[in-house]
Design an enzyme around this catalytic site. Structure first.
Site, PDB file in Angstrom:
ATOM      1  N   ASP A  85       0.851  -1.251  -0.064  1.00  0.00           N
ATOM      2  CA  ASP A  85       0.010   0.030   0.049  1.00  0.00           C
ATOM      3  C   ASP A  85       0.785   1.162   0.054  1.00  0.00           C
ATOM      4  OD1 ASP A  85      -2.804  -0.037  -0.029  1.00  0.00           O
ATOM      5  OD2 ASP A  85      -2.885  -1.320   1.954  1.00  0.00           O
ATOM      6  N   GLU A 183     -13.517  -2.460  -2.380  1.00  0.00           N
ATOM      7  CA  GLU A 183     -13.782  -2.776  -0.983  1.00  0.00           C
ATOM      8  C   GLU A 183     -15.118  -2.404  -0.696  1.00  0.00           C
ATOM      9  OE1 GLU A 183     -10.901  -1.558   1.861  1.00  0.00           O
ATOM     10  OE2 GLU A 183     -12.129  -2.146   3.497  1.00  0.00           O
TER      11      GLU A 183
END
Ligand code: KIV
Length: 280
Positions: A85, A183
């Site tokens: 990330d 998500e």
């Protein structure tokens, strides 16, 4: 036998199936376990802020944190693609994004970076791709900006918000992303986006029609109980097993059952006697 390391074309090729498995890991030992268990991608997620560092969210996670954990993970992986990330505050402009992503690849040993954001982050994604850095886009619930989204809530529930997510995913693909993670969005919306994209989608709380799935390792293994989202399937309760094992250890120590002779080093009796004589 030599283990084959997965590449970006291998991952993109899985649009045709079989579905991709991705799991977060944050250190060497668990990276080895996940890799040997056969996951296709490991994600050094900024969720490490919560499950490894005890923060309430991901915002406080730094580039140093990500680089440190990524390096440990990369050392433990032979087969899986290592995705890391880009943390909050590391992508303020294309120049900064490229510099930070380059650091995660060169110092952290990652194969690719993940970038959170909607359509407005597509230009950053494109700059990263131009710099030769493989990017996975992340749309829907983006934890780094959860405050602006009204909390950790399902995204894209009405037609207008859903359309924005379709456009965001397409923009990330257009920017050159090799995959798009989605998500906490409704399953039918995730299925529609998956059908419209030519690169693989990876879902978390996005139903089972995505091209792959991702979970946070601590959720899957039952190691983190502060918050368990609806979309988590706990495959084990390692937290309970670990607590029992540690309780047993504490009891053994208190009752002098550990260490036993099999865990101790002996000394020749004559050497001990010589020492005692010397100490008199
Ligand atoms: O940081 C993280 O764990 C994530 C999840 C979507 C898996 O980004």
């Amino acid at each position: 036998m030599a283990v084959k390391k997965l590449t970006i074309p291998d991952i993109v090729g899985r649009k045709q199936g079989p579905p991709l498995s991705m799991l977060t890991v944050y250190d060497y030992a668990w990276a080895r376990i996940a890799d040997q268990a056969g996951v296709d991608m490991v994600l050094v997620g900024d969720s490490l802020g919560m499950v490894m560092l005890g923060y309430n969210g991901t915002v406080a996670v730094t580039m140093d944190d990500m680089t440190h954990h990524c390096r440990a993970v990369a050392r433990g992986v032979e087969h899986a693609l290592v995705v890391v990330d880009l943390p909050f505050g590391s992508v303020n402009g294309a120049h900064e994004a490229v510099a930070n992503a380059t650091r995660l690849i060169k110092e952290g040993g990652a194969d690719a970076v993940k970038l959170e954001g909607g359509k407005d982050m597509a230009e950053i994604a494109a700059a990263l791709v131009r710099a030769g850095i493989p990017v996975q886009g992340h749309v829907g619930l983006t934890p780094q900006t959860a405050v602006s989204l009204g909390g950790f809530k399902v995204q894209g529930k009405d037609a207008k918000a859903a359309r924005q997510l379709v456009d965001a995913a397409l923009a990330m693909q257009e920017a050159g992303c090799f995959s798009v993670l989605m998500e906490a969005i409704p399953a039918p919306l995730a299925a529609e986006i998956t059908a419209r994209l030519s690169v693989p989608t990876v879902g978390i709380g996005a139903g089972n029609q995505c091209d792959g799935q991702v979970l946070v390792m601590h959720d899957l293994l039952g190691l983190y109980d502060r918050f368990v989202p609806k979309f988590v399937k706990q495959y084990a309760k390692l937290g309970e097993i670990a607590t029992e094992a540690i309780q047993e250890y504490v009891k053994d120590v208190a009752e002098r059952r550990f260490p036993g002779p099999e865990h101790s080093f002996a000394m020749k009796d004559e050497e001990l006697q010589a020492l005692l004589a010397d100490l008199k």
